[in-house]
Structure formats: C-alpha cells, structure tokens
Design a protein around this motif. Sequence first.
Motif, short mmCIF file in Angstrom:
data_model
loop_
_atom_site.label_atom_id
_atom_site.label_comp_id
_atom_site.label_asym_id
_atom_site.label_seq_id
_atom_site.Cartn_x
_atom_site.Cartn_y
_atom_site.Cartn_z
N THR A 109 0.80 -1.23 0.00
CA THR A 109 0.00 0.00 0.00
C THR A 109 0.83 1.28 0.00
OG1 THR A 109 -0.12 -0.01 2.42
CG2 THR A 109 -1.88 -1.15 1.21
N TYR A 142 -1.59 -1.81 -6.55
CA TYR A 142 -2.52 -1.27 -5.56
C TYR A 142 -3.28 -0.06 -6.12
CZ TYR A 142 -4.09 0.99 -1.23
OH TYR A 142 -4.84 1.59 -0.25
N GLU A 143 -2.57 0.85 -6.78
CA GLU A 143 -3.21 2.04 -7.36
C GLU A 143 -4.14 1.64 -8.50
OE1 GLU A 143 -3.31 5.28 -6.59
OE2 GLU A 143 -2.28 4.72 -4.74
N ASN A 165 -7.48 0.29 -7.15
CA ASN A 165 -8.36 1.33 -6.63
C ASN A 165 -8.90 2.22 -7.74
OD1 ASN A 165 -8.32 1.38 -3.46
ND2 ASN A 165 -6.24 0.90 -4.07
N TYR A 172 -11.77 0.27 -9.52
CA TYR A 172 -12.99 0.32 -8.71
C TYR A 172 -13.66 1.69 -8.83
CZ TYR A 172 -12.53 -4.14 -6.22
OH TYR A 172 -12.48 -5.47 -5.88
N ALA A 218 -9.83 -5.88 -3.77
CA ALA A 218 -9.73 -4.94 -2.66
C ALA A 218 -9.42 -5.63 -1.33
CB ALA A 218 -11.03 -4.14 -2.53
#
Length: 601
Positions: A20, A36-37, A40, A43, A151
């Motif tokens: 993260t 991780y980016e 997100n 989503y 997630a």
Amino acid sequence: MDQTEDTIGQLVQKLERDFTSGGGTLMSKYVRTDLYEDINNIYAYLESKHISGQFDSLGREKPFFNIVLASRNIWFRATDIDRKNIILKATSEGMTLPVFFLYLHLQNWMRKENFGAFLNNWGVSLAGFNSSVVKFVEKDGKLICEVTPWAKLIVDQVNFESNPKIEILELTETQLYDRYGTEAVADLVGAKKARELTNKQTMDNKNNYYKLYEVHGRLPLFNITGKEKDTEPVQQMHVISFVGKTRGKAEDCYTLYKGREEKDPYMLTYLLPSEDGSISLNGSVKNLFQAQWMVNHTKKAIKDQLDLASKLIFQTSDANFIGQNVLSAVETGDIMIYSPNQPLTQLQNNSHDVTALSNFGQEWKALGSELNGISEAMLGIAPKSGTAWRQTEALLQESYSLFEIMTENKGLHIEQMLRRYILPFLKKKMNNNKEIMATLDMHGIKEIEARFIKNQTIAEKNRMVKEQILNGQVAQEPDVAAIESKIKESLNEQGNQRFFKPSEVSWKKEFENLDLDDVEVEITGESSDTQAMLATIDKALTIVTNPTYSQNKQAQYLVNKALTKSGFLSPVEISSMPAPEQPVTAPPGGQVDVMAGNLQK
C-alpha cells in the motif's frame, strides 16, 4: 526479505506496508506499474467516481462521463461460459463409463454448489480487471468456490504463485465463534473495530466487525510448531488479528488458527496474460484510463462553458451597483437607477466552440473502443444507411476474434480448476449412497440407455421369475420384449433427465481404477458465428438426406469435416444414429409385399 526470520505478524505487516505504500514495480526502463493504485482506480471508474474528488478547486461539481462500464459489460458478454459448456470425455475406451459417471457427478456438484453463479461472478471480475483470483476450500465435506475481490488481497505482483497470499476478512463475533471456536477468539472479543480497506479507510459505520488476516503460503514449519529447527518450507495457513493490539509491535497479534494445508487454495486467472507472467490488469477498464480522463476533461470544459453562457452578467461603472448581485438583489419590476452617462449593459458571455470540444471527446471515446476491440455493432449502434447486413456480420465476426482468445484462456483456467481442485474432490467423495440426477442430450441418453436397458431388463425378468416361485407357481419365461418396451417407455417419460441409484451403480467400483489423466476436459464456450454454423448444418442436412449419401465415402468425410469445424455437432453423434430405412422399390411389372418386404411377380 528473509521470511525464515519473520513471525507471521511481522510478515503480514511488512507485506501490507509494501503493498500500500506506493511506488509500484519497475517493469522496464520507462514503465512502472502499481498494482494497488490500479486496483483502486478501476474500482473508482466502474463506480463513476473521480480519483481527484467530485468537485474542482472552485467547488463546481465534475461530471463523470462513464465509457468503461459499457466496455466491461461487452467483455463479460463476449467471453461468457456456462455450466453446459463444460464437458468431460474419456481418452481411452476402457474409461468411457467411469468418465461418463464422473461427468454426471460433476453436473450434480455444479448444480448443488451454484457453480453457474460462480462462473458469472468470475466472468464479471475478469471483464473488469483482466485478472482475477479464485479460491477453492474444502469445508464440512463440501468444496466451496468463490471469487476473491482485489480490494481484499495483498499479493506479489511479479510472482503470484511463489509468494504468500494475504486475504483481509471482516467477521462478526458470531462468525468468529462459528469458524474458530470459543477458546481461539475469547481474547479477541471486546475490541471492536469498523471494517476497513487495505488503506485503513473504513468501509462503513458498523463497529461490530473484526479485521483479520488470512495468510496462505509455503513458509518455514517453525511458524506452526514454534521450534527453530523446523526450517523446512511447507504449505500452511494462518489467521491472525491486530485488533486491540499495538500495531508498532508486529509480533503482538492474536492467532486464531495455524496449521498445514494440502494445497494453495488461490489460483490466478486472466483473459489476456502478461508477457512475463506477472499480474496484469490491462483490461477493459485500465486500457481506458487515459481515454476516460480526457473524455471527463472535455465534458467538464463543455459543462463550464454552458454554465457560464447560461448566466446573465451585467457591467457598469455606476457606483450605485457596487456589492449587488443580479440574481439575489434584483426582482421583477425593480427600477434601475444609474448616474448620467453611466449605462447598465449586458456582458457578452456566449459559449465558445462546443462542437470542437465534443468532437475531441468523441475521438478519445472512439480510441477507447479500438483499444478494447469493440465495434459500433457490438455497442448496439445501428449501421449507417445502406450498409449491407453481411458487411455488419463480417465486422462483428472480426471483432469477436479477440474475444475467442480470451474465452479460450477462460476455458484453460476452468480445466485447471477441474484438475487441481474439483475432480480430485469428486473422486474422493464418490463412495456415497446418494442418488445422482443428470440432464443429458439425445446422444448421451442413447449411450446410457444402450448400456443399462439390457441390465434392467434382466433384473426385472429375474424378479418376476423369483416372485412366481415364491408364490408357488410354475416358473414361466417372462416376455422379455414387453419388459424392455416398458422400461423404455418409463425412461421416455423422464424427458432428458436420468436418475442413477447406488443400488444400480456402485460408485466405488466404477471409480476405483479411474485415473484423472484419462479424463479430457473440453470447454465449448467460445464465441462463434451462429449464422455461419446454422448454414453449415443446413448444407450438411441437404447432403445426408441424399439417397446415395450412405455409399459416398467422400461426401461422408466432407460432412464430418464441416461438422467438426463448426464445433456445434459431433460426427460421432451423427454416426451413432441408426441409418434411415430405405423404401423397397418394386421393379416394373412387379408388386411389393409390404409386410414381408419381398418382391412378388
């Protein structure tokens, strides 16, 4: 990081921090990806949310002109695979019957465990992220399959298979007791915490959920035994929680479960693989990151211009109007008073060339469709007037060629699921007394009836003879043809369903010599040209109805080849059907005895 010197708590905290913290992974000199980016951002775009906030620096709302959702839905529809597309076949003649029964058990398992819903959930995840992680766990005599949301995962982007996988769980107090028992969760209960994402952001306002980390991977055995000499890496599972503990001390955590496991329950799947085998999210959404940003930027510029053009703005050098706003300080019928030679005039604030901005946005939108292999016909846009339907059909067929590759990859992953998790589980659970119901096609029905009608006829005949003897009657040979006809009539009433009872079939005996290497998995869900397939079948039907077809070996070969290429019908099914009876033709001057089929003169 040397995992042999880390406790599970230290390992979890380090992997979560690395995952993260940002920075991503350097894939080449100019390319750095951040799993991780990307997760997100995907989503956010699927939910029509700006990653920079819903309002600009002046407090004006920013529109989100979503172009990724339609692409995701088209990818999902074009790569769909259903339960009926999964078929098992034997690779050797001696294994035909065991593999057939294994297929019946597979059908029964897929129906009971709602495998169709799993396939749909998996398909949506793949369509949006290009890659998806599925999980298979045996619990209470059942094999549970589910799609793990990105997630909730902490994984290694470069080497998914060899590194530990961490899944974040949020469970209620009742769920904790049900899963891990009173003793394991007694110290944890009481420290309540709202559900959180991997970045510590709360999911909701509920505080009756406990955050847990479920760890799977090949780790040193001492993590289970506590003995430093046990350094051998073994597949194992841990469930820990930091709720109520000091996060600064990584070894200070609750352990709810730890133990060895037979295999890794997680499996990475994809529609389009990466070049180096790493996790790739380059799918229907990430491909449009730039296009979505530019379309939103264009729509925001158009909105700002239209908002400005809709306002009536006045200008004057008269000091009487200082501090007044025409919207709030002026009512209908008010008289404007201004000084001599100080006129009140309207400011020209017409919008600029909105058409140019709109065309610019359409170019980015069209580029997005090209990147995702989506044509206008797939979006449901009517073709231009005068366009021949065959041209539109050809364009659709060309567009679906990319999705055929994606569907093939899905089929290969389903085969991996079957061989790694599902079929070994079914074979292990075969020794039971449960009745199996199967839905068969006409070819399957004829195959199974050919094998069992004879046996059932013999069994019924023996039962009737035994009943005569027990009743003190002279045993007489029953009418075998009548018994067989009655059994066939009973089976026909069942339609395309057949029921197999343990009293008739010994599952243990049927599967004792079954080798899963003798099982061929065939996935028939590839996108295909239905019109072309029907045209092929129509031509084949015209040929096989020709009276000379049964003697024409070249025609039979060509028909079988065409049917094989169509992928819709199997030549084996055609060849197993009884040949139509040929009418008896009388020669000139003769007559036909219809009953005897003999010629008489």
